[in-house]
Design a protein around this motif. Structure first.
Motif, short mmCIF file in Angstrom:
data_model
loop_
_atom_site.label_atom_id
_atom_site.label_comp_id
_atom_site.label_asym_id
_atom_site.label_seq_id
_atom_site.Cartn_x
_atom_site.Cartn_y
_atom_site.Cartn_z
N SER A 1 0.84 -1.20 0.00
CA SER A 1 0.00 0.00 0.00
C SER A 1 0.87 1.25 0.00
N THR A 2 0.38 2.31 -0.64
CA THR A 2 1.09 3.58 -0.68
C THR A 2 0.08 4.71 -0.53
N SER A 3 0.39 5.64 0.32
CA SER A 3 -0.56 6.72 0.63
C SER A 3 -0.87 7.56 -0.60
N SER A 4 -2.15 7.63 -0.97
CA SER A 4 -2.62 8.46 -2.10
C SER A 4 -1.86 8.16 -3.38
N TYR A 5 -1.32 6.93 -3.51
CA TYR A 5 -0.62 6.51 -4.72
C TYR A 5 0.65 7.32 -4.96
N ILE A 6 1.20 7.93 -3.90
CA ILE A 6 2.33 8.84 -4.07
C ILE A 6 3.64 8.09 -4.32
N GLN A 7 3.75 6.84 -3.83
CA GLN A 7 4.92 5.98 -4.08
C GLN A 7 6.21 6.73 -3.78
N ALA A 8 6.30 7.19 -2.53
CA ALA A 8 7.38 8.09 -2.12
C ALA A 8 8.58 7.35 -1.54
N TYR A 9 9.11 6.40 -2.27
CA TYR A 9 10.28 5.65 -1.79
C TYR A 9 11.05 5.14 -3.00
N SER A 10 12.29 4.79 -2.76
CA SER A 10 13.12 4.09 -3.74
C SER A 10 13.92 3.02 -3.01
N ILE A 11 14.36 2.04 -3.77
CA ILE A 11 15.14 0.92 -3.23
C ILE A 11 16.46 0.85 -4.00
N ILE A 12 17.55 0.83 -3.29
CA ILE A 12 18.86 0.70 -3.93
C ILE A 12 19.43 -0.67 -3.58
N LYS B 1 4.19 14.97 4.46
CA LYS B 1 4.76 14.22 3.33
C LYS B 1 6.03 13.48 3.74
N PHE B 2 6.75 14.02 4.72
CA PHE B 2 7.89 13.27 5.28
C PHE B 2 7.40 11.96 5.90
N MET B 3 6.33 12.05 6.67
CA MET B 3 5.77 10.84 7.29
C MET B 3 5.26 9.87 6.23
N VAL C 1 8.28 8.03 4.73
CA VAL C 1 8.84 7.04 5.67
C VAL C 1 7.91 5.82 5.77
N ILE C 2 6.62 6.08 5.89
CA ILE C 2 5.66 4.97 6.02
C ILE C 2 5.61 4.15 4.74
N ASP C 3 5.59 4.82 3.59
CA ASP C 3 5.59 4.10 2.31
C ASP C 3 6.79 3.16 2.21
N ALA C 4 7.97 3.68 2.58
CA ALA C 4 9.19 2.87 2.50
C ALA C 4 9.14 1.69 3.46
N ALA C 5 8.62 1.91 4.65
CA ALA C 5 8.54 0.83 5.64
C ALA C 5 7.57 -0.26 5.19
N LEU C 6 6.43 0.14 4.63
CA LEU C 6 5.47 -0.85 4.13
C LEU C 6 6.08 -1.67 2.99
N ALA C 7 6.77 -0.99 2.09
CA ALA C 7 7.41 -1.69 0.98
C ALA C 7 8.46 -2.68 1.49
#
Length: 249
Positions: free
Chosen positions: A38-49, A106-108, A111-117
């Motif tokens: 899941s991602t808040s409002s479809y913002i997909q605010a994370y990346s994975i390296i 948006k910072f939160m 962070v939440i998007d990345a943790a869920l991913a």
């Protein structure tokens, strides 16, 4: 109980791996599973390296406090809060998004998007018979980590995830009792009950360490927490986060 729940309930951190890299297919499936979160409002605010280079892993291990399983694993993932692409979106769409991107909200979200991913990625990896360990030690020296990974502004490395084939599976560590973390309707505020629950949990944890170390450790959970939290760590974090363009408003 189904196999998904069995995988989740069987979780334990793995800190020793076979000298065996993950396949490209495994990496792809883990990342796709992360993206399915899941991602808040479809913002997909994370990346994975993903890090394969042994020298880069070695340096990250040093920065994380000389943790060997950062260097020796099947693959190393770094999960980042990422609003950089939304700066690019602002340019593409001719919009001023600064106030929103620099907000605490948006910072939160990032962070939440990345943790869920990351948790999706972990469950996917464990379902393949792999082991995982979260690496918060990357936050010890974030400026150096960011420089090593060539991260732009609005990209903040939050934690690493070592993944690989378990060489020496650890025991499953007992969690707090369910009644201590799950409450219905309202939050109970009877600290006397809380202390009773924590005392019982301390006994369980002390027994766990005693058996695991053959009597060398008998510490309690509350004792561990009191010792750790008595020494504040990473106190530079707020200033660094803001310097990267997050949480300014």
């Amino acid at each position: 109980m189904n196999t998904v729940i069995e995988t989740i309930l069987n979780h334990r951190s793995i800190r020793e791996y076979e000298d065996r890299p993950l396949s490209e297919e495994q990496i792809r499936l883990i990342v796709e599973s992360a993206q399915a979160a899941s991602t808040s409002s479809y913002i997909q605010a994370y990346s994975i390296i993903g890090v394969k280079n042994p020298e880069t892993k070695r340096r990250l291990a040093e920065l994380a406090g000389n943790q060997p399983y950062v260097a020796a694993n099947g693959h190393f993932f770094i999960f980042c809060a990422d609003l950089h692409r939304h700066d690019v979106i602002a340019e593409m769409e001719g919009a001023d998004l600064t106030a929103s991107l620099e907000s605490n909200e948006k910072f939160m979200v990032a962070v939440i998007d990345a943790a869920l991913a990351a948790q999706n990625a972990s469950i996917a990896a464990e379902s393949m018979g792999l082991g995982i360990c979260y690496i918060g030690g990357l936050r010890n020296q974030l400026e150096e980590v960011g420089r090593l990974l060539q991260l732009p502004d609005r990209v903040l490395p939050l934690f690493g995830l070592s993944v690989g084939y378990p060489a020496n599976p650890s025991d499953k560590k007992p969690r707090l009792p369910m009644e201590h973390v799950y409450h219905e309707e309202t939050y109970p505020q009877d600290d006397a009950v809380y202390k009773q629950q924590l005392t019982a949990y301390n006994e369980q944890i002390s027994s766990y360490y005693n058996e695991r170390t053959h009597g060398k450790r008998k510490d309690t959970w509350t004792g561990q927490m009191a010792k750790m939290l008595s020494n504040p760590s990473r106190m530079y974090m707020k200033e660094f986060v803001q310097s990267k363009g997050f949480d300014k408003k």
